[in-house]
Design a protein around this motif. Structure first.
Motif, PDB file in Angstrom:
ATOM      1  N   GLN A   1      -7.680   7.834  52.063  1.00 23.79           N
ATOM      2  CA  GLN A   1      -7.658   9.186  51.499  1.00 23.79           C
ATOM      3  C   GLN A   1      -8.959   9.860  51.876  1.00 23.79           C
TER       4      GLN A   1
ATOM      5  N   ARG B   1      -9.819  11.916  41.832  1.00 27.08           N
ATOM      6  CA  ARG B   1      -9.793  11.559  43.250  1.00 27.08           C
ATOM      7  C   ARG B   1     -11.216  11.389  43.790  1.00 27.08           C
TER       8      ARG B   1
ATOM      9  N   LYS C   1      -4.133   3.162  55.808  1.00 27.45           N
ATOM     10  CA  LYS C   1      -4.058   4.539  55.321  1.00 27.45           C
ATOM     11  C   LYS C   1      -5.171   4.760  54.299  1.00 27.45           C
TER      12      LYS C   1
ATOM     13  N   SER D   1      -4.695  10.612  58.041  1.00 24.29           N
ATOM     14  CA  SER D   1      -5.291   9.670  57.081  1.00 24.29           C
ATOM     15  C   SER D   1      -5.216   8.209  57.521  1.00 24.29           C
TER      16      SER D   1
ATOM     17  N   ASP E   1      -6.321   5.227  49.281  1.00 21.31           N
ATOM     18  CA  ASP E   1      -5.412   5.864  48.340  1.00 21.31           C
ATOM     19  C   ASP E   1      -5.094   4.882  47.206  1.00 21.31           C
ATOM     20  N   GLY E   2      -5.218   5.325  45.975  1.00 15.43           N
ATOM     21  CA  GLY E   2      -4.907   4.485  44.822  1.00 15.43           C
ATOM     22  C   GLY E   2      -6.097   3.754  44.245  1.00 15.43           C
TER      23      GLY E   2
END
Length: 173
Positions: free
Chosen positions: A108, A154, A106, A90, A131-132
């Motif tokens: 996702q 997601r 990083k 990732s 991510d997030g």
């Protein structure tokens, strides 16, 4: 390829062979993926932990080593000045085509859709799943310029419209 290497007496095939039968510098490892840049100046790809960039005459211009592999997606900016790769751990890394690392981040992604993790914008920025959040726009140094947070689930994919005016994200929500 065999026709180009042995065109025989056919004058059309002979002239085609002269223009298109190019011997490329070999890669030091097996090539897993290869494609052409959008501006048709380079052929680029990867194998193992190496990214290869050839010019259209077949000369290996650069080999970029990455510590994050296996690579699952690679793209070159349409003016051939930046190249980016996402690895299975990732990590998205962006380099200039001379091999200078611009940044790593990083991200996702969904294993079922590894080709829509990141895209380059016309302004040399990067749109990526992060991510997030749904997606982010990053500049060439990796600084977040804008964050998108609309989905409750997601996010699985992103794309940019051909006119560069819209960013679309897809989610499981």
């Amino acid at each position: 390829n065999n026709i180009l290497k042995s065109p025989g007496a056919d004058s059309l095939m002979f002239s085609t062979a002269i223009h298109y039968n190019i011997e490329f510098d070999p890669a030091p490892v097996n090539i897993q993926f290869i494609t052409c840049s959008k501006d048709n100046k380079y052929i680029f790809g990867y194998g193992d932990s190496l990214i290869f960039i050839w010019n259209i005459r077949g000369r290996l211009e650069n080999i970029i080593r990455t510590n994050h592999f296996p690579i699952i997606d690679i793209k070159m900016f349409e003016n051939s000045k930046l190249i980016g790769a996402v690895s299975s751990d990732s990590i998205l890394t962006i380099w200039n085509t001379n091999g200078k690392k611009q940044f790593s981040v990083k991200v996702q992604f969904n294993n079922n859709n590894t080709k829509q993790i990141f895209k380059f914008t016309r302004e040399n920025n990067v749109v990526s799943l992060l991510d997030g959040s749904d997606a982010v726009i990053l500049n060439q140094e990796g600084k977040i310029l804008q964050t998108f947070k609309r989905h409750t689930g997601r996010v699985n994919a992103l794309d940019i419209s051909s006119d560069n005016n819209f960013i679309a994200t897809a989610s499981s929500d």
